[in-house]
Structure formats: C-alpha cells, structure tokens
Design a protein around this motif. Structure first.
Motif, PDB file in Angstrom:
ATOM      1  N   VAL A  49     -72.859  65.497   1.558  1.00  0.00           N
ATOM      2  CA  VAL A  49     -72.045  66.044   2.649  1.00  0.00           C
ATOM      3  C   VAL A  49     -72.991  66.797   3.587  1.00  0.00           C
ATOM      4  O   VAL A  49     -73.502  67.862   3.229  1.00  0.00           O
ATOM      5  CB  VAL A  49     -70.938  66.977   2.091  1.00  0.00           C
ATOM      6  N   GLY A  50     -73.244  66.222   4.773  1.00  0.00           N
ATOM      7  CA  GLY A  50     -74.193  66.823   5.716  1.00  0.00           C
ATOM      8  C   GLY A  50     -75.514  66.075   5.732  1.00  0.00           C
ATOM      9  O   GLY A  50     -76.450  66.408   4.999  1.00  0.00           O
ATOM     10  N   THR A  51     -75.609  65.034   6.583  1.00  0.00           N
ATOM     11  CA  THR A  51     -76.803  64.165   6.613  1.00  0.00           C
ATOM     12  C   THR A  51     -77.944  64.789   7.409  1.00  0.00           C
ATOM     13  O   THR A  51     -79.112  64.650   7.048  1.00  0.00           O
ATOM     14  CB  THR A  51     -76.469  62.807   7.274  1.00  0.00           C
ATOM     15  N   ILE A  59     -72.531  61.750   4.761  1.00  0.00           N
ATOM     16  CA  ILE A  59     -71.519  62.011   5.800  1.00  0.00           C
ATOM     17  C   ILE A  59     -72.058  62.977   6.853  1.00  0.00           C
ATOM     18  O   ILE A  59     -72.611  64.027   6.510  1.00  0.00           O
ATOM     19  CB  ILE A  59     -70.250  62.622   5.162  1.00  0.00           C
ATOM     20  N   GLU A  60     -71.845  62.626   8.116  1.00  0.00           N
ATOM     21  CA  GLU A  60     -72.338  63.462   9.219  1.00  0.00           C
ATOM     22  C   GLU A  60     -71.330  63.415  10.366  1.00  0.00           C
ATOM     23  O   GLU A  60     -70.813  62.354  10.710  1.00  0.00           O
ATOM     24  CB  GLU A  60     -73.711  62.941   9.682  1.00  0.00           C
ATOM     25  N   ILE A  61     -71.107  64.564  10.976  1.00  0.00           N
ATOM     26  CA  ILE A  61     -70.115  64.640  12.058  1.00  0.00           C
ATOM     27  C   ILE A  61     -70.735  64.423  13.446  1.00  0.00           C
ATOM     28  O   ILE A  61     -70.042  64.025  14.387  1.00  0.00           O
ATOM     29  CB  ILE A  61     -69.360  65.995  11.974  1.00  0.00           C
ATOM     30  N   ALA A  75     -66.260  65.560   7.329  1.00  0.00           N
ATOM     31  CA  ALA A  75     -66.483  65.321   5.898  1.00  0.00           C
ATOM     32  C   ALA A  75     -65.177  65.207   5.119  1.00  0.00           C
ATOM     33  O   ALA A  75     -65.037  64.304   4.296  1.00  0.00           O
ATOM     34  CB  ALA A  75     -67.355  66.432   5.324  1.00  0.00           C
ATOM     35  N   LEU A  76     -64.233  66.107   5.387  1.00  0.00           N
ATOM     36  CA  LEU A  76     -63.027  66.083   4.554  1.00  0.00           C
ATOM     37  C   LEU A  76     -62.258  64.778   4.703  1.00  0.00           C
ATOM     38  O   LEU A  76     -61.708  64.265   3.730  1.00  0.00           O
ATOM     39  CB  LEU A  76     -62.138  67.296   4.853  1.00  0.00           C
ATOM     40  N   SER A  77     -62.243  64.208   5.918  1.00  0.00           N
ATOM     41  CA  SER A  77     -61.510  62.936   6.041  1.00  0.00           C
ATOM     42  C   SER A  77     -62.309  61.777   5.439  1.00  0.00           C
ATOM     43  O   SER A  77     -61.721  60.892   4.819  1.00  0.00           O
ATOM     44  CB  SER A  77     -61.063  62.662   7.476  1.00  0.00           C
ATOM     45  N   VAL A  78     -63.634  61.787   5.579  1.00  0.00           N
ATOM     46  CA  VAL A  78     -64.426  60.716   4.951  1.00  0.00           C
ATOM     47  C   VAL A  78     -64.328  60.831   3.421  1.00  0.00           C
ATOM     48  O   VAL A  78     -64.178  59.825   2.715  1.00  0.00           O
ATOM     49  CB  VAL A  78     -65.903  60.756   5.413  1.00  0.00           C
ATOM     50  N   LEU A  79     -64.375  62.051   2.910  1.00  0.00           N
ATOM     51  CA  LEU A  79     -64.288  62.243   1.458  1.00  0.00           C
ATOM     52  C   LEU A  79     -62.964  61.680   0.923  1.00  0.00           C
ATOM     53  O   LEU A  79     -62.926  61.048  -0.133  1.00  0.00           O
ATOM     54  CB  LEU A  79     -64.418  63.725   1.101  1.00  0.00           C
ATOM     55  N   ALA A  80     -61.897  61.894   1.668  1.00  0.00           N
ATOM     56  CA  ALA A  80     -60.583  61.369   1.243  1.00  0.00           C
ATOM     57  C   ALA A  80     -60.660  59.846   1.107  1.00  0.00           C
ATOM     58  O   ALA A  80     -60.129  59.265   0.159  1.00  0.00           O
ATOM     59  CB  ALA A  80     -59.510  61.791   2.229  1.00  0.00           C
ATOM     60  N   ILE A 100     -73.851  68.991  -1.615  1.00  0.00           N
ATOM     61  CA  ILE A 100     -73.074  69.648  -0.555  1.00  0.00           C
ATOM     62  C   ILE A 100     -74.010  70.488   0.310  1.00  0.00           C
ATOM     63  O   ILE A 100     -74.679  71.411  -0.187  1.00  0.00           O
ATOM     64  CB  ILE A 100     -71.966  70.516  -1.198  1.00  0.00           C
ATOM     65  N   ASP A 101     -74.032  70.151   1.617  1.00  0.00           N
ATOM     66  CA  ASP A 101     -74.970  70.857   2.511  1.00  0.00           C
ATOM     67  C   ASP A 101     -74.476  70.792   3.957  1.00  0.00           C
ATOM     68  O   ASP A 101     -75.246  70.564   4.864  1.00  0.00           O
ATOM     69  CB  ASP A 101     -76.371  70.222   2.387  1.00  0.00           C
ATOM     70  N   ALA A 102     -73.147  70.961   4.154  1.00  0.00           N
ATOM     71  CA  ALA A 102     -72.632  70.953   5.534  1.00  0.00           C
ATOM     72  C   ALA A 102     -72.092  72.349   5.862  1.00  0.00           C
ATOM     73  O   ALA A 102     -72.666  73.342   5.400  1.00  0.00           O
ATOM     74  CB  ALA A 102     -71.575  69.864   5.682  1.00  0.00           C
ATOM     75  N   ASP A 103     -71.034  72.418   6.694  1.00  0.00           N
ATOM     76  CA  ASP A 103     -70.491  73.711   7.130  1.00  0.00           C
ATOM     77  C   ASP A 103     -70.107  74.574   5.920  1.00  0.00           C
ATOM     78  O   ASP A 103     -69.384  74.133   5.038  1.00  0.00           O
ATOM     79  CB  ASP A 103     -69.296  73.498   8.059  1.00  0.00           C
ATOM     80  N   LYS A 104     -70.586  75.795   5.928  1.00  0.00           N
ATOM     81  CA  LYS A 104     -70.461  76.649   4.730  1.00  0.00           C
ATOM     82  C   LYS A 104     -69.017  77.073   4.467  1.00  0.00           C
ATOM     83  O   LYS A 104     -68.632  77.240   3.311  1.00  0.00           O
ATOM     84  CB  LYS A 104     -71.359  77.889   4.858  1.00  0.00           C
TER      85      LYS A 104
END
Ligand SMILES: C[S@@+](CC[C@H](N)C(=O)[O-])C[C@H]1O[C@@H](n2cnc3c(N)ncnc32)[C@H](O)[C@@H]1O
Length: 222
Positions: free
Chosen positions: A67-69, A91-93, A121-126, A139-143
C-alpha cells in the motif's frame, strides 16, 4: 541492565551501510530520478529496503500487497525478496508516482512480478480481497488510514503471513503527548492505534524493529 533500543550513532550507521551495502545503482537511480520529477523523497530508507527484501524472503512470500508505491523503491526490494516467483500488487493514488514506478520496475527487471494499481488504496484493497489470502502485506501510505489498512490486512493475511508497516515511530513523535499541528496529532494517533492493535492481537506475534523510521512487523500465528 536495560539495554538501549535505538543506536543513534553515525559511526555504527556508516559501518552497517559499508558492510551490508543495501543500495545498488538501480535503487540509487530511483532516488535521483524521483527528485528530478519532483516526487517527494519519502522512499523507505536504504537499510529498511534491505530489511523488506529479507523479511519477504524469510516468509517465502509469493503473493504480496504493498500500500503506497511511490516511485517503486520498496516494491523492487519486495520483488527481489520474492526470488523471481509470484505477484506483488502495489497500490498508488498519484498518476505521476505510478508512472515513475512503472519505469523503475522495468529498469530493475522485476516488472513481470508486479501488478500496479492506480487508485485509492481502500477501494483497490476491496477489489483485491478476492485474491486473498496473501503471504505478506506492506503498509506505507497515508498514516491516518493505517488502522483501516490493518483491519483489511488482519482479514486477508494467511496464517504464517507477515504484516509490515513503515514509519511506526511516527518520525520520533510516537510517544508524545503534545503536537504542533492537528494533522500531526491525527497521524501519530493512527500509527499508535496500529501498533497497539497488532501488538495486542492474540492471532499475531509482533514487534517494532528499531530502524531509523521504526518498522512494525507482525506474523499471523493463528
Ligand atoms: C511513503 S510513500 C511510499 C513509499 C514507497 N513504499 C517506497 O518506499 O518506495 C507513500 C505513497 O502512498 C501514496 N498514497 C497516499 N495516500 C494514498 C491512498 N489513499 N491510496 C493509495 N496511495 C496513497 C502517496 O501518493 C505516496 O506515493
């Protein structure tokens, strides 16, 4: 005697970098290219990149989610740990980061292992849930979303799989009680919730590796 947890010693850092040489030219080029493209230099540290490669390799992970490319630095470390087998969903926004990462994966010759996803991320994870369970989740995206990412990860990691998260010392603020900004307070409290939950979940054994940024690692044992 209680031994210190952290070693803020430049001499030891130099020794570790010179001995274990965590960053090759492929990874170095990413930091330089990202800078030229005005992409923030918030890649994992060189030693944490190496830790990722080793943890993924130890877990024999072949189905991994990141999570967080950003520009692909940690993704390459993960892909290298996969020993040329399996799939890394990353995953990257941000479109610009996504494109820079595509170039990085190609340069590192790991693009055949990587499936990049552009979006929140949350929609791709779903969407990815149908591919679960995973062997490792980084996990390394928005804290502020760390607790939500953990909820997803707890549900979608296999027994024996590993959940890893970066920046879990919250830039040194993890145990503070006063914060300069509301934004920082929200981030720290989210990371704290993440650490507390994984540390107290009886399905996991977890620790926080005392790297510069703090790297939380939890293995699902039941
Ligand atoms: C700290 S960087 C990732 C660094 C990367 N793991 C590395 O070490 O090379 C965080 C990345 O997450 C992305 N991001 C932030 N919020 C996101 C979200 N809600 N969904 C997907 N990506 C997000 C940012 O655009 C940024 O590229």
């Amino acid at each position: 005697m209680q031994k210190e947890f952290l070693q803020n010693d430049k001499n030891i850092t130099t020794y570790a970098l010179n001995t274990f040489k965590p960053e090759d030219n492929i990874l170095k080029e990413i930091r330089e290219r990202a800078k030229k493209l005005d992409i923030p230099g918030i890649h994992v540290s060189d030693m944490d990149g190496k830790h990722l490669e080793i943890l993924i390799s130890m877990a024999k992970a072949e189905k991994v989610v990141e999570v967080g490319t950003l520009a692909g630095y940690s993704g390459i470390c993960i892909a290298r740990g996969m020993r040329n087998k399996g799939v890394l969903h990353t995953i990257e926004i941000e479109q610009k980061h996504f494109e820079a990462a595509a170039q990085s994966f190609k340069n590192a010759k790991v693009d055949h292992l990587v499936k990049q996803h552009l979006g929140s991320a949350l929609s791709v994870l779903a969407e990815l849930e149908k591919e679960a369970p995973f062997d490792a989740i980084f996990i390394d995206a928005d804290k502020v979303s760390y607790p939500d990412y953990l909820t997803w990860a707890e549900k979608n990691i296999k027994i024996g799989g590993v959940i890893i998260a970066d920046n879990t010392f919250a830039w040194g603020h993890i145990n503070d009680s006063h914060f300069e900004t509301l934004e920082l307070e929200k981030q720290v409290k989210s990371i704290r919730e993440f650490n507390y939950r994984i540390a107290n979940n009886s399905q996991f054994i977890a620790t926080i590796l005392p790297t510069g940024e703090g790297l939380t690692v939890g293995v699902r044992v039941s």
